[in-house]
Design a protein around this motif. Structure first.
Motif, short mmCIF file in Angstrom:
data_model
loop_
_atom_site.label_atom_id
_atom_site.label_comp_id
_atom_site.label_asym_id
_atom_site.label_seq_id
_atom_site.Cartn_x
_atom_site.Cartn_y
_atom_site.Cartn_z
N PRO A 185 36.88 22.71 32.74
CA PRO A 185 36.61 22.55 34.18
C PRO A 185 37.15 23.75 34.95
CG PRO A 185 38.49 21.23 33.55
CD PRO A 185 37.96 21.84 32.28
N ARG A 186 37.22 23.66 36.26
CA ARG A 186 37.75 24.77 37.06
C ARG A 186 39.13 25.16 36.55
NH1 ARG A 186 39.66 22.14 42.78
NH2 ARG A 186 40.37 24.29 43.04
N ALA A 187 39.37 26.47 36.47
CA ALA A 187 40.62 26.96 35.89
C ALA A 187 41.01 28.28 36.54
CB ALA A 187 40.46 27.14 34.37
N LYS B 253 31.20 43.43 42.60
CA LYS B 253 30.47 42.18 42.70
C LYS B 253 29.91 41.68 41.35
CE LYS B 253 29.30 42.95 47.54
NZ LYS B 253 30.46 42.18 47.99
N LYS B 254 30.60 42.05 40.28
CA LYS B 254 30.27 41.46 38.98
C LYS B 254 30.72 40.01 38.94
CE LYS B 254 28.57 45.24 37.21
NZ LYS B 254 27.12 45.36 36.94
N VAL B 255 31.79 39.70 39.67
CA VAL B 255 32.21 38.32 39.89
C VAL B 255 32.40 38.14 41.39
CG1 VAL B 255 33.28 37.99 37.64
CG2 VAL B 255 34.65 38.88 39.52
N THR B 256 32.16 36.92 41.89
CA THR B 256 32.24 36.68 43.33
C THR B 256 33.19 35.52 43.61
OG1 THR B 256 30.33 35.20 43.19
CG2 THR B 256 29.90 37.51 43.69
N LYS B 257 33.69 35.48 44.84
CA LYS B 257 34.62 34.43 45.27
C LYS B 257 35.77 34.28 44.28
CE LYS B 257 32.01 33.37 48.78
NZ LYS B 257 32.37 33.75 50.15
N GLU C 293 41.00 27.33 48.52
CA GLU C 293 40.06 27.71 49.57
C GLU C 293 38.93 28.58 49.02
OE1 GLU C 293 42.41 29.53 52.58
OE2 GLU C 293 43.50 27.68 53.05
N ALA C 294 39.25 29.47 48.11
CA ALA C 294 38.22 30.31 47.52
C ALA C 294 37.25 29.47 46.69
CB ALA C 294 38.85 31.40 46.64
N TYR C 295 37.79 28.48 45.99
CA TYR C 295 36.92 27.61 45.19
C TYR C 295 36.00 26.80 46.09
CZ TYR C 295 35.29 24.09 41.91
OH TYR C 295 34.48 23.27 41.15
N GLU C 296 36.53 26.28 47.18
CA GLU C 296 35.71 25.51 48.10
C GLU C 296 34.59 26.37 48.70
OE1 GLU C 296 38.43 23.74 50.93
OE2 GLU C 296 38.28 21.81 49.86
N TRP D 107 33.26 29.02 47.28
CA TRP D 107 32.30 29.27 46.20
C TRP D 107 31.40 28.06 45.99
CZ3 TRP D 107 31.49 26.73 41.57
CH2 TRP D 107 30.64 27.37 40.66
N GLU D 108 32.01 26.87 46.01
CA GLU D 108 31.24 25.62 45.80
C GLU D 108 30.23 25.41 46.91
OE1 GLU D 108 33.53 21.95 45.65
OE2 GLU D 108 32.70 21.58 43.64
N ALA D 109 30.63 25.71 48.15
CA ALA D 109 29.72 25.55 49.29
C ALA D 109 28.53 26.51 49.19
CB ALA D 109 30.48 25.80 50.59
N ALA D 110 28.78 27.70 48.61
CA ALA D 110 27.70 28.68 48.47
C ALA D 110 26.74 28.35 47.36
CB ALA D 110 28.31 30.07 48.25
N HIS D 111 27.13 27.43 46.49
CA HIS D 111 26.27 27.07 45.36
C HIS D 111 25.73 25.64 45.50
CE1 HIS D 111 28.37 30.60 43.83
NE2 HIS D 111 27.49 30.67 42.88
#
Length: 257
Positions: free
Chosen positions: A72-74, A193-197, A248-251, A253-257
């Motif tokens: 899961p998220r890690a 930007k190879k990885v985001t958020k 906050e960064a995970y939230e 990222w989740e909102a953007a997906h």
């Protein structure tokens, strides 16, 4: 030499060679798979074995993806393998591992001793997912006893891929060249930007302040990076603050997906 385990039992010193464990008399096999791949010296017959090495590299990716696919998220946490257990930095590592478990994040480390062990210990004891991604080294170092899910790699570049692919953030505790390597590689991946958020937290102001000041006063001041690149680094001494950045960064990222 022996290593303490959580239940008080002991195991002999060991070295990991991918999925292979070497102990006792076999520890004298000092060269590593990475070394043999990258070292161009020696007889020319090494050249003709490279296609077979590709298959081994492929198998490492397959094994890593298979073992970690359901994670899961890690958050990946880096830090020194040389931090003794009585050092306050070790306790901070335990606190960070436990805090990650508290916000529902697994803790991914290099699986070694020192700070890595501390983070795995904190996560495991708090009931979270404690992951260790080990690497074959020329000196003895097995996975620490608080790793609940462990994968051993022969190649650094395969291991680095796993550190990034299965994490939503990096937390860097005080460490040496290996920690700096991972820090700047992660910064490059985010900048390009190879990885985001993907927040990057430098934990320990007294240790990281000098580096941060140099990045700001030399790299940024001379135009080698811009303000948004500098903003990728979050410097803190507070565990709750670090968790807030991650959450906050995970939230976002989740909102953007």
């Amino acid at each position: 030499m022996t290593i303490e385990r959580p239940n008080g039992a002991e195991r002999p010193q060991e070295k990991q060679r991918g999925p292979v464990v070497l102990r006792r008399s076999r520890l004298s096999e000092a060269s590593t798979t990475d070394q043999r791949l990258l070292d161009s010296r020696g007889p020319t017959d090494w050249v003709h074995t490279d296609p077979w090495r590709v298959l081994r590299i492929q198998s490492e990716f397959v094994e890593g993806f298979g073992a970690l696919a359901e994670v899961p998220r890690a958050v990946t946490v880096f830090g020194s393998a040389r931090t003794p257990r009585e050092d306050p930095e070790y306790q901070r590592g335990v606190e960070i591992g436990a805090a990650l478990a508290g916000i529902g994040c697994g803790a991914i480390t290099g699986g070694g001793p020192g700070t890595m062990e501390a983070v795995n210990r904190g996560a495991s004891e708090a009931g979270g997912l404690s992951i260790g991604l080990g690497i074959e080294l020329p000196f003895e170092q097995g996975l620490n006893p608080w790793v609940d899910l462990g994968v051993n790699f022969r190649y650094f570049f395969v291991r680095k891929t796993m550190f990034v692919k299965y994490a939503q953030a990096f937390i860097c505790l005080p460490g040496g060249f290996g920690t700096l390597d991972e820090l700047f590689e992660s910064l490059t991946l985010v900048q390009t930007k190879k990885v985001t958020k993907f927040p990057i937290v430098l934990f320990g102001k007294s240790y990281w302040q000098g580096l941060y000041d140099w990045v700001r006063d030399s790299m940024h001041a001379s135009g080698k990076i811009d303000a948004k690149d500098l903003a990728l680094l979050h410097l803190t001494d507070d565990v709750d603050d670090a968790m807030s950045v991650v959450h906050e960064a995970y939230e976002a990222w989740e909102a953007a997906h």
